[in-house]
Design an enzyme around this catalytic site. Structure first.
Site, PDB file in Angstrom:
ATOM      1  N   GLY A  14       0.806  -1.066  -0.025  1.00 31.40           N
ATOM      2  CA  GLY A  14      -0.065  -0.009  -0.188  1.00 31.40           C
ATOM      3  C   GLY A  14       0.905   1.221   0.023  1.00 31.40           C
ATOM      4  O   GLY A  14       2.123   1.141  -0.057  1.00 31.40           O
ATOM      5  N   LEU A  71       1.129   3.629   2.382  1.00 31.15           N
ATOM      6  CA  LEU A  71       2.068   3.799   3.345  1.00 31.15           C
ATOM      7  C   LEU A  71       3.049   2.484   3.863  1.00 31.15           C
ATOM      8  O   LEU A  71       4.036   2.512   4.045  1.00 31.15           O
ATOM      9  CB  LEU A  71       1.465   4.157   4.630  1.00 31.15           C
ATOM     10  CG  LEU A  71       2.143   4.344   5.947  1.00 31.15           C
ATOM     11  CD1 LEU A  71       3.370   5.705   5.663  1.00 31.15           C
ATOM     12  CD2 LEU A  71       1.584   4.466   7.215  1.00 31.15           C
ATOM     13  N   LYS A  92     -11.173   2.291  14.174  1.00 27.53           N
ATOM     14  CA  LYS A  92      -9.781   2.262  14.807  1.00 27.53           C
ATOM     15  C   LYS A  92      -9.719   1.987  16.359  1.00 27.53           C
ATOM     16  O   LYS A  92      -8.964   1.504  16.612  1.00 27.53           O
ATOM     17  CB  LYS A  92      -8.782   3.455  14.412  1.00 27.53           C
ATOM     18  CG  LYS A  92      -8.473   3.456  12.802  1.00 27.53           C
ATOM     19  CD  LYS A  92      -7.709   4.620  12.482  1.00 27.53           C
ATOM     20  CE  LYS A  92      -7.270   4.359  10.934  1.00 27.53           C
ATOM     21  NZ  LYS A  92      -6.360   5.525  10.346  1.00 27.53           N
TER      22      LYS A  92
HETATM   23  P1  NDP Z   1      -3.804   1.495   0.850  1.00 31.80           P
HETATM   24  O1  NDP Z   1      -5.304   1.881   0.297  1.00 31.80           O
HETATM   25  O2  NDP Z   1      -2.614   1.855   0.127  1.00 31.80           O
HETATM   26  O3  NDP Z   1      -3.716   0.092   1.259  1.00 31.80           O
HETATM   27  C1  NDP Z   1      -3.066  -0.522   2.200  1.00 31.80           C
HETATM   28  C2  NDP Z   1      -2.807  -2.147   1.881  1.00 31.80           C
HETATM   29  O4  NDP Z   1      -4.099  -2.855   2.384  1.00 31.80           O
HETATM   30  C3  NDP Z   1      -2.509  -2.674   0.608  1.00 31.80           C
HETATM   31  O5  NDP Z   1      -1.375  -3.451   0.688  1.00 31.80           O
HETATM   32  C4  NDP Z   1      -3.758  -3.777   0.314  1.00 31.80           C
HETATM   33  O6  NDP Z   1      -3.288  -4.935  -0.338  1.00 31.80           O
HETATM   34  C5  NDP Z   1      -4.145  -3.924   1.804  1.00 31.80           C
HETATM   35  N1  NDP Z   1      -5.524  -4.529   1.810  1.00 31.80           N
HETATM   36  C6  NDP Z   1      -6.714  -3.886   1.366  1.00 31.80           C
HETATM   37  N2  NDP Z   1      -7.509  -4.821   1.528  1.00 31.80           N
HETATM   38  C7  NDP Z   1      -7.258  -6.001   1.901  1.00 31.80           C
HETATM   39  C8  NDP Z   1      -7.564  -7.361   2.309  1.00 31.80           C
HETATM   40  N3  NDP Z   1      -8.913  -7.594   2.145  1.00 31.80           N
HETATM   41  N4  NDP Z   1      -6.862  -8.272   2.567  1.00 31.80           N
HETATM   42  C9  NDP Z   1      -5.457  -8.092   2.767  1.00 31.80           C
HETATM   43  N5  NDP Z   1      -5.068  -6.768   2.429  1.00 31.80           N
HETATM   44  C10 NDP Z   1      -5.741  -5.760   2.025  1.00 31.80           C
HETATM   45  O7  NDP Z   1      -3.728   2.299   2.412  1.00 31.80           O
HETATM   46  P2  NDP Z   1      -2.994   3.473   2.897  1.00 31.80           P
HETATM   47  O8  NDP Z   1      -1.474   3.509   2.846  1.00 31.80           O
HETATM   48  O9  NDP Z   1      -3.902   4.683   2.121  1.00 31.80           O
HETATM   49  O10 NDP Z   1      -3.682   3.509   4.573  1.00 31.80           O
HETATM   50  C11 NDP Z   1      -2.956   2.975   5.404  1.00 31.80           C
HETATM   51  C12 NDP Z   1      -3.385   3.518   6.684  1.00 31.80           C
HETATM   52  O11 NDP Z   1      -2.799   5.189   6.654  1.00 31.80           O
HETATM   53  C13 NDP Z   1      -4.819   3.593   7.126  1.00 31.80           C
HETATM   54  O12 NDP Z   1      -4.812   3.368   8.451  1.00 31.80           O
HETATM   55  C14 NDP Z   1      -5.363   5.037   6.630  1.00 31.80           C
HETATM   56  O13 NDP Z   1      -6.486   5.260   7.562  1.00 31.80           O
HETATM   57  C15 NDP Z   1      -4.054   5.868   7.123  1.00 31.80           C
HETATM   58  N6  NDP Z   1      -4.057   7.048   6.239  1.00 31.80           N
HETATM   59  C16 NDP Z   1      -3.765   8.287   6.626  1.00 31.80           C
HETATM   60  C17 NDP Z   1      -3.845   9.509   6.121  1.00 31.80           C
HETATM   61  C18 NDP Z   1      -3.248  10.741   6.643  1.00 31.80           C
HETATM   62  O14 NDP Z   1      -3.272  11.662   5.853  1.00 31.80           O
HETATM   63  N7  NDP Z   1      -2.937  10.643   7.934  1.00 31.80           N
HETATM   64  C19 NDP Z   1      -3.939   9.341   4.711  1.00 31.80           C
HETATM   65  C20 NDP Z   1      -4.051   8.023   4.124  1.00 31.80           C
HETATM   66  C21 NDP Z   1      -4.239   7.165   4.840  1.00 31.80           C
HETATM   67  P3  NDP Z   1      -3.370  -5.276  -1.783  1.00 31.80           P
HETATM   68  O15 NDP Z   1      -2.337  -4.427  -2.502  1.00 31.80           O
HETATM   69  O16 NDP Z   1      -3.198  -6.708  -1.754  1.00 31.80           O
HETATM   70  O17 NDP Z   1      -4.604  -4.865  -2.314  1.00 31.80           O
END
Ligand code: NDP
Length: 307
Positions: A14, A16, A134
């Site tokens: 993902g 992060l 969360k």
């Molecule tokens: P992403 O949307 O980029 O996804 C992260 C990962 O989740 C991917 O590796 C994906 O795997 C995995 N994933 C999704 N669905 C499943 C599933 N069903 N089973 C297994 N793996 C799964 O995440 P972000 O990096 O955007 O977010 C990470 C954290 O950061 C979250 O808690 C979010 O709330 C927080 N965040 C904070 C922000 C801020 O400004 N402070 C901004 C954005 C996020 P796959 O590649 O296989 O799909």
């Protein structure tokens, strides 16, 4: 607690998560990266995983739909860092982490990395779901007696600085900007690679055991107007400014779909209410004080990459 040798990153493909994997490798931890069979023929993700493997990471296939595979994956590591998705416009899977809550970890860092959900009891609908979910995960972790560290990382710089703090923009305009309210509420902006570096520092640190740590780089506590001024200095001109009042913002928000509304709620709390910088953080819970050896990226440095 000694240095945690083995780190499992979940969500390592993902936005992060890939930075957490890199930071784990950079810091010399034996790094395990969970990936799911459902990844299919996503060539970019496979190539990313292979690049980690070539740097020494172990790739572990496991799925949230196969509980035993999860148990096996978690048992490989001392520390589990989860960065599963939690942004509705991309995907929101925070509650899947309840399946990870088992007793055999030295430490668990759940997928948070934003606003401290414990401070968002009064958050608005529908965006409060992010904080509520969360908190559900936090309660499960604490009830199970699993050692934890929560990372409140404030605003990802890519989203907030890239768009000059305007929702719906991730590239800064050279012409105009909409100020949210008076544009004077302070936000806190953090380079995502720095979030990862601080997280990897924290997992080995007894001072952060069963605590929330905040990433609040002193030079990065700025209002939208201050962010815009830095950008204007780089481009050598003043942007045309429009003000969006709180009432206008809320009216626009109501017209959006659910996922957009969730994101806009978060911008509302940050940019109109100043929820991130409205409280003091003790030095023993603030990442830049705990780890002064990490040289963080300032807002000025971050914005330079868009010039
Ligand atoms: P992403 O949307 O980029 O996804 C992260 C990962 O989740 C991917 O590796 C994906 O795997 C995995 N994933 C999704 N669905 C499943 C599933 N069903 N089973 C297994 N793996 C799964 O995440 P972000 O990096 O955007 O977010 C990470 C954290 O950061 C979250 O808690 C979010 O709330 C927080 N965040 C904070 C922000 C801020 O400004 N402070 C901004 C954005 C996020 P796959 O590649 O296989 O799909």
């Amino acid at each position: 607690m000694g240095k945690a040798n083995k780190v499992l990153v979940i969500g390592g493909t993902g936005y992060l998560g890939k930075r957490l994997v890199q930071a784990s490798l950079n810091s010399g931890h034996d790094t395990y990266v969970m990936h799911r069979p459902e990844i299919g023929v996503d060539i970019e993700k496979i190539q990313l995983l292979l690049s980690f493997k070539m740097q020494g990471a172990h790739l572990v296939s496991a799925s949230f739909d196969d509980y035993q595979s999860l148990v096996d994956a978690v048992s490989l590591a001392d520390v589990v860092i989860c960065a599963i998705s939690g942004v509705h416009i991309r995907s929101h899977q925070i509650l899947l982490q309840l399946k990870l809550v088992q007793g055999c970890m030295q430490r668990f860092v759940p997928s948070e990395f934003g606003t401290d959900p414990a401070r968002m009891e009064e958050a608005m609908e529908p965006g409060r779901i992010t904080f509520d979910d969360k908190m559900v995960v936090r309660r499960a972790i604490e009830e199970a007696g699993i050692p934890f560290t929560y990372v409140a990382a404030n605003c990802f710089a890519g989203y907030f600085l890239g768009g000059l703090c305007q929702p719906g923009f991730i590239l800064p305009s050279r012409e105009r900007v909409t100020l949210l309210g008076d544009g004077n509420q302070k936000g806190i902006y953090v380079d995502e690679d720095d979030i990862a570096a601080y997280t990897l520092k924290a997992i080995d640190d007894p001072r952060t055991l069963n605590k929330t740590i905040y990433v609040k780089p002193p030079k990065n506590v700025l209002s939208q107007r201050e962010v815009v001024q830095i950008w204007e200095k780089y481009i050598g001109k003043e942007l045309q400014k429009t003000v969006l009042s709180e009432q206008e913002f809320l009216a626009v928000m109501k017209e959006q779909n659910y996922a957009e509304q969730v994101g806009l709620t978060h911008y509302y709390h940050v940019c109109y209410e100043g929820c991130l910088a409205s409280f003091e953080v003790d030095d023993d819970q603030e990442a830049t004080k705990l780890y002064p050896e990490v040289r963080y990226t300032t807002v000025e440095e971050y914005l330079k990459r868009y010039v």
